[in-house]
Design an enzyme around this catalytic site. Structure first.
Site, short mmCIF file in Angstrom:
data_model
loop_
_atom_site.label_atom_id
_atom_site.label_comp_id
_atom_site.label_asym_id
_atom_site.label_seq_id
_atom_site.Cartn_x
_atom_site.Cartn_y
_atom_site.Cartn_z
N ASP A 9 -5.29 0.90 8.91
CA ASP A 9 -6.60 1.00 8.31
C ASP A 9 -6.49 2.06 7.21
OD1 ASP A 9 -9.50 0.84 8.08
OD2 ASP A 9 -9.52 2.77 9.09
N ASP A 11 -9.60 4.11 5.39
CA ASP A 11 -10.52 5.24 5.55
C ASP A 11 -10.46 5.77 6.98
OD1 ASP A 11 -12.96 4.87 3.14
OD2 ASP A 11 -11.47 3.32 3.44
N ASP A 170 -8.84 3.99 13.24
CA ASP A 170 -9.61 5.10 13.81
C ASP A 170 -10.98 4.69 14.36
OD1 ASP A 170 -10.48 4.74 11.02
OD2 ASP A 170 -11.76 6.45 11.44
#
Length: 217
Positions: A9, A11, A170
């Site tokens: 991922d 961000d 995250d």
């Protein structure tokens, strides 16, 4: 199994983008006389695309106003275009992790719910020192995460089975995407969300620091 590729991922995983995202959305809200939010709130607003960010940031009684949502989404794109590299930075240890993965011959890829053009621009700007085999963002023709379609697309581009990938993210969206795609889900504890959220959403492992990912290969 020896993993041959890693899907990141963007961000909250490779890059700390929270301030630039929050500043951009707050600018949109402020311009319309709407209440703004503290930076920490954006940890839970981001992750599912710009449209969802806008809906979460708008007052609850305005989030169903499609005209307003559309206008604020366009405004967010314009504001973020001005400041996407003002405060954004690599998380500590990410550069060392990418170096280690490159030395090990692990192929690097990125999948984000950010608009595709932004993903390509950001990867080119911040990660020019490393070779990414694929970097994809949100496109009109492909469902956004947590739908696994884009993650599976990346595995096909690399001619690898999904099971040969580590997927590092995250948020709950990332863990759900990894599980649905058949990839090994790793929760990044340095990012925007909590260990509890990651584990409850299907993380097969968690990493407290980027370099902890190496041992999971």
């Amino acid at each position: 199994m020896q993993r041959k590729a890693i899907l990141f991922d963007l961000d909250g995983t490779l890059l700390d983008t929270l301030e630039d995202l929050g500043d951009s959305m707050n600018a949109v809200l402020s311009a319309r006389g709407l209440p703004t939010h503290p930076l920490e709130s954006y940890r839970y607003f981001v992750g599912d695309g710009v449209g969802e960010l806008v809906r979460r940031a708008l007052p609850a009684d305005r989030a169903a106003d499609e005209t307003l949502v559309h206008a604020c989404t366009e405004g967010m794109r314009l504001e973020y275009d001005k400041r996407w590299h003002d405060k954004t930075r690599l998380y500590d240890g990410v550069g060392s992790l990418l170096d280690a993965l490159t030395r090990a011959g692990v192929q690097l890829t990125v999948l984000s719910n950010k608009p595709d053009a932004f993903v390509r621009l950001i990867v080119q700007h911040y990660f020019a020192a490393w070779r990414f085999a694929a970097a994809l963002g949100a496109r009109p023709s492909v469902p956004r995460k947590p739908d696994p379609a884009a993650a599976i697309e990346i595995s096909r581009l690399l001619r690898l089975a999904p099971s040969e990938f580590l997927y590092v993210g995250d948020t709950n969206t990332d863990m759900q995407t990894a599980r649905a795609a058949g990839m090994f889900a790793v929760g990044a504890l340095w990012g925007f969300r909590t260990q509890q959220e990651l584990e409850e959403s299907g993380a097969a492992a968690v990493a407290a620091h980027p370099m902890d990912v190496v041992s999971l290969l």
